[in-house]
Design a protein around this motif. Structure first.
Motif, mmCIF file in Angstrom:
data_model
loop_
_atom_site.group_PDB
_atom_site.id
_atom_site.type_symbol
_atom_site.label_atom_id
_atom_site.label_comp_id
_atom_site.label_asym_id
_atom_site.label_seq_id
_atom_site.Cartn_x
_atom_site.Cartn_y
_atom_site.Cartn_z
ATOM 1 N N PRO A 278 -2.924 -2.286 3.775
ATOM 2 C CA PRO A 278 -2.517 -1.319 4.874
ATOM 3 C C PRO A 278 -2.041 0.051 4.483
ATOM 4 O O PRO A 278 -1.768 0.176 3.161
ATOM 5 N N TYR A 279 -2.066 1.028 5.409
ATOM 6 C CA TYR A 279 -1.701 2.370 4.957
ATOM 7 C C TYR A 279 -0.203 2.266 4.895
ATOM 8 O O TYR A 279 0.625 1.865 5.876
ATOM 9 N N ASN A 280 0.323 2.671 3.809
ATOM 10 C CA ASN A 280 1.661 3.424 3.536
ATOM 11 C C ASN A 280 1.989 3.891 2.466
ATOM 12 O O ASN A 280 1.024 3.999 1.611
ATOM 13 N N LYS A 281 3.060 4.610 2.219
ATOM 14 C CA LYS A 281 3.141 5.636 1.321
ATOM 15 C C LYS A 281 3.060 4.870 -0.262
ATOM 16 O O LYS A 281 2.533 5.800 -1.025
ATOM 17 N N SER A 282 3.532 3.729 -0.287
ATOM 18 C CA SER A 282 3.558 3.171 -1.787
ATOM 19 C C SER A 282 2.093 2.713 -2.190
ATOM 20 O O SER A 282 1.659 3.070 -3.278
ATOM 21 N N ASN A 283 1.364 2.364 -1.207
ATOM 22 C CA ASN A 283 -0.161 1.745 -1.441
ATOM 23 C C ASN A 283 -1.027 3.352 -1.694
ATOM 24 O O ASN A 283 -1.607 3.528 -2.836
ATOM 25 N N LEU A 284 -0.561 4.197 -1.001
ATOM 26 C CA LEU A 284 -1.332 5.594 -1.187
ATOM 27 C C LEU A 284 -0.822 5.986 -2.651
ATOM 28 O O LEU A 284 -1.774 6.613 -3.347
ATOM 29 N N ARG A 285 0.510 6.118 -2.667
ATOM 30 C CA ARG A 285 0.678 6.798 -4.141
ATOM 31 C C ARG A 285 0.061 5.762 -5.456
ATOM 32 O O ARG A 285 -0.260 6.382 -6.109
ATOM 33 N N ALA A 286 0.170 4.500 -5.192
ATOM 34 C CA ALA A 286 -0.369 3.595 -6.286
ATOM 35 C C ALA A 286 -2.095 3.994 -6.385
ATOM 36 O O ALA A 286 -2.681 3.975 -7.482
ATOM 37 N N PHE A 287 -2.579 4.403 -5.526
ATOM 38 C CA PHE A 287 -3.834 4.443 -5.561
ATOM 39 C C PHE A 287 -4.242 6.026 -5.848
ATOM 40 O O PHE A 287 -5.007 6.172 -6.970
ATOM 41 N N LEU A 288 -3.528 7.071 -5.793
ATOM 42 C CA LEU A 288 -3.563 8.343 -6.330
ATOM 43 C C LEU A 288 -3.053 8.228 -7.868
ATOM 44 O O LEU A 288 -3.630 9.141 -8.644
ATOM 45 N N GLN A 289 -2.318 7.257 -8.265
ATOM 46 C CA GLN A 289 -1.873 7.361 -9.520
ATOM 47 C C GLN A 289 -2.866 6.669 -10.572
ATOM 48 O O GLN A 289 -3.002 7.169 -11.465
ATOM 49 N N ALA A 290 -3.693 5.705 -9.986
ATOM 50 C CA ALA A 290 -4.772 5.032 -10.884
ATOM 51 C C ALA A 290 -5.743 4.520 -10.062
ATOM 52 O O ALA A 290 -5.783 3.218 -9.637
ATOM 53 N N PRO A 291 -6.563 5.235 -9.428
ATOM 54 C CA PRO A 291 -7.510 4.676 -8.388
ATOM 55 C C PRO A 291 -8.378 3.773 -8.898
ATOM 56 O O PRO A 291 -8.617 2.497 -8.116
ATOM 57 N N ASP A 292 -8.724 3.615 -10.058
ATOM 58 C CA ASP A 292 -9.879 2.483 -10.461
ATOM 59 C C ASP A 292 -8.697 1.153 -10.761
ATOM 60 O O ASP A 292 -9.580 0.047 -10.519
ATOM 61 N N ASP A 293 -7.791 1.251 -10.871
ATOM 62 C CA ASP A 293 -6.803 -0.181 -10.957
ATOM 63 C C ASP A 293 -6.797 -0.687 -9.678
ATOM 64 O O ASP A 293 -6.860 -1.790 -9.557
ATOM 65 N N LEU A 294 -6.686 0.116 -8.592
ATOM 66 C CA LEU A 294 -6.584 -0.531 -7.283
ATOM 67 C C LEU A 294 -8.085 -0.877 -6.824
ATOM 68 O O LEU A 294 -7.833 -1.974 -6.069
ATOM 69 N N LYS A 295 -8.978 -0.179 -7.112
ATOM 70 C CA LYS A 295 -10.172 -0.290 -6.552
ATOM 71 C C LYS A 295 -11.427 -0.107 -7.503
ATOM 72 O O LYS A 295 -11.780 0.918 -7.615
ATOM 73 N N PRO A 296 -11.619 -1.209 -8.316
ATOM 74 C CA PRO A 296 -12.541 -0.984 -9.678
ATOM 75 C C PRO A 296 -13.776 -0.523 -8.995
ATOM 76 O O PRO A 296 -14.355 -1.019 -8.122
ATOM 77 N N GLY A 297 -14.275 0.737 -9.868
ATOM 78 C CA GLY A 297 -15.526 1.058 -9.327
ATOM 79 C C GLY A 297 -15.475 2.138 -8.564
ATOM 80 O O GLY A 297 -16.708 2.894 -8.111
ATOM 81 N N VAL A 298 -14.446 2.549 -7.758
ATOM 82 C CA VAL A 298 -14.233 3.687 -6.914
ATOM 83 C C VAL A 298 -14.726 4.805 -7.360
ATOM 84 O O VAL A 298 -14.436 5.134 -8.750
ATOM 85 N N HIS A 299 -15.400 5.812 -6.536
ATOM 86 C CA HIS A 299 -15.770 7.017 -6.950
ATOM 87 C C HIS A 299 -14.807 8.172 -7.200
ATOM 88 O O HIS A 299 -14.803 9.134 -7.944
ATOM 89 N N MET A 300 -13.378 7.808 -6.820
ATOM 90 C CA MET A 300 -12.472 8.864 -7.007
ATOM 91 C C MET A 300 -11.996 8.699 -8.577
ATOM 92 O O MET A 300 -11.417 7.730 -8.943
ATOM 93 N N PRO A 301 -12.028 9.984 -9.405
ATOM 94 C CA PRO A 301 -11.473 9.860 -10.618
ATOM 95 C C PRO A 301 -9.946 9.842 -10.481
ATOM 96 O O PRO A 301 -9.345 10.072 -9.690
ATOM 97 N N ASN A 302 -9.608 9.375 -11.986
ATOM 98 C CA ASN A 302 -8.020 9.705 -12.070
ATOM 99 C C ASN A 302 -7.681 11.154 -12.364
ATOM 100 O O ASN A 302 -8.142 11.509 -13.504
ATOM 101 N N PHE A 303 -6.806 11.636 -11.653
ATOM 102 C CA PHE A 303 -6.386 13.102 -11.740
ATOM 103 C C PHE A 303 -5.307 13.155 -12.900
ATOM 104 O O PHE A 303 -4.812 14.334 -12.892
ATOM 105 N N ILE A 304 -4.784 11.979 -13.234
ATOM 106 C CA ILE A 304 -3.293 12.092 -14.011
ATOM 107 C C ILE A 304 -2.733 13.124 -13.494
ATOM 108 O O ILE A 304 -2.294 14.002 -14.160
ATOM 109 N N LEU A 305 -2.155 12.800 -12.467
ATOM 110 C CA LEU A 305 -1.016 13.613 -11.717
ATOM 111 C C LEU A 305 0.520 13.082 -12.229
ATOM 112 O O LEU A 305 0.701 12.119 -12.441
ATOM 113 N N SER A 306 0.889 14.411 -12.280
ATOM 114 C CA SER A 306 2.390 13.845 -12.666
ATOM 115 C C SER A 306 3.182 13.542 -11.498
ATOM 116 O O SER A 306 2.605 13.407 -10.348
ATOM 117 N N GLN A 307 4.656 12.672 -11.790
ATOM 118 C CA GLN A 307 5.455 12.149 -10.667
ATOM 119 C C GLN A 307 5.639 13.092 -9.526
ATOM 120 O O GLN A 307 5.631 12.839 -8.508
#
Ligand code: CUA
Length: 321
Positions: A278-307
């Motif tokens: 479901p859309y919410n801030k914590s799911n969005l944040r988790a995805f931005l932090q480590a896209p491939d952990d949440l959705k293995p194979g996803v084409h968005m790379p990990n941008f290694i963003l700071s907090q």
């Protein structure tokens, strides 16, 4: 994190239709099922009965038969009759619920254009230029013409309760009529294996009144809202400075890409990652932090963003209503 979709329940299946052709297809299915069940039972019964009746103990020597015109006519005739009746029934029904649409029917405009991507759905309403992703809104009790494309491999568009399925094929434009008779929420999915995240190519289908639908369309045709607080402003800056805009568009900000979902009204969508969460801030944040952990194979790379960067981006994206 909890997924928004339950496992496939009978309630979501073609046997519980809410579409214009759904009841008719269900009747056809029931007749097929009845005919198949009768044939299955009579064959099974005959095999068991005659194996017992003509068992080797009672009939040590088999009687040789050389043709029996009556029996042959009966079996050939019955099979021919069944195939003919079901063939005519099926073709008529197919034509009734899916009127022919091709590129030469220029007078028919699609209500919505949907493009399959690895692994998300691009959704565009040409009449109002409304745009969204991973969710489909349609008005109740209206036939909707869907134009189907793919951006990469073969996908297959299917909302079991609301209409038949149709493939999205590279280099081809396909059309499909869908329509729901009852308002409510249904589930759509990809029905053709298309890579690692095929199973997570799902989308909610929201069937609503004509007024609600038109209001929603209007809202989705607008440009993205401008951030007002400094954190969200910082997020907008990051969005344009980083390479986000090479793949994602935000209407009124940067509109050159559609490799990833359009984000103009991201936070108004019920789900992200094609139905995964479901859309919410914590799911969005988790995805931005480590896209491939949440959705293995996803084409968005990990941008290694700071907090701080994560906070800012989430603040910006979350106000895109
Ligand atoms: Cu797209 Cu399976």
């Amino acid at each position: 994190m909890e997924s928004v979709f339950s496992l496939a329940l009978l309630g979501d299946s073609v046997l519980n239709p809410s579409s214009f052709g759904g009841e008719a297809i269900k009747h056809l299915f029931n007749w097929y099922f009845l005919a198949a069940a009768l044939i299955f039972l009579s064959v099974t019964f005959s095999v068991i009965y005659f194996s017992w009746k003509y068992r080797a103990k009672r009939y040590p020597h088999a009687k040789q038969l050389f043709g029996n015109t009556k029996t042959e006519l009966f079996f050939t005739g019955t099979a021919l009759l069944l195939v003919t009746v079901f063939g005519i029934y099926s073709f008529n029904l197919m034509y009734d619920i899916q009127p022919e649409v091709n590129d030469s029917n220029n007078d028919i405009q699609p209500d919505v254009i949907i493009t399959g991507h690895q692994w998300w759905w691009e959704v565009y309403y040409p009449a109002t230029q409304s745009v969204t992703a991973n969710v489909l809104h349609i008005p109740a009790n209206k036939k909707i013409l869907v134009e189907l494309h793919t951006a990469d491999v073969i996908h297959s568009f299917w909302i079991p309760q609301v209409g038949p399925k149709r493939d999205m094929i590279p280099g081809r434009t396909n059309f499909l009529w869908i329509g729901a008779t009852n308002a409510g929420q249904y589930e759509g999915l990809c029905s053709e294996f298309c890579g690692a995240e095929h199973a997570w190519m799902r989308f909610p289908v929201i069937v609503e009144s004509q007024t609600d639908y038109e209001n929603w369309l209007k809202a989705k045709a607008m440009n993205a809202s401008e951030p007002t607080d400094s954190l969200a402003l910082k997020g907008k800056q990051l969005f344009t400075q980083k390479t986000c805009s090479n793949c994602h568009s935000i209407r009124g900000v940067t509109e050159k890409a559609n490799y990833g979902p359009d984000l103009t009204h991201l936070s108004s969508r019920p789900v992200i990652l094609a139905g995964m969460f479901p859309y919410n801030k914590s799911n969005l944040r988790a995805f931005l932090q480590a896209p491939d952990d949440l959705k293995p194979g996803v084409h968005m790379p990990n941008f290694i963003l700071s907090q701080q960067e994560l906070n800012a981006l989430v603040a910006y994206l979350d106000q895109l209503k």
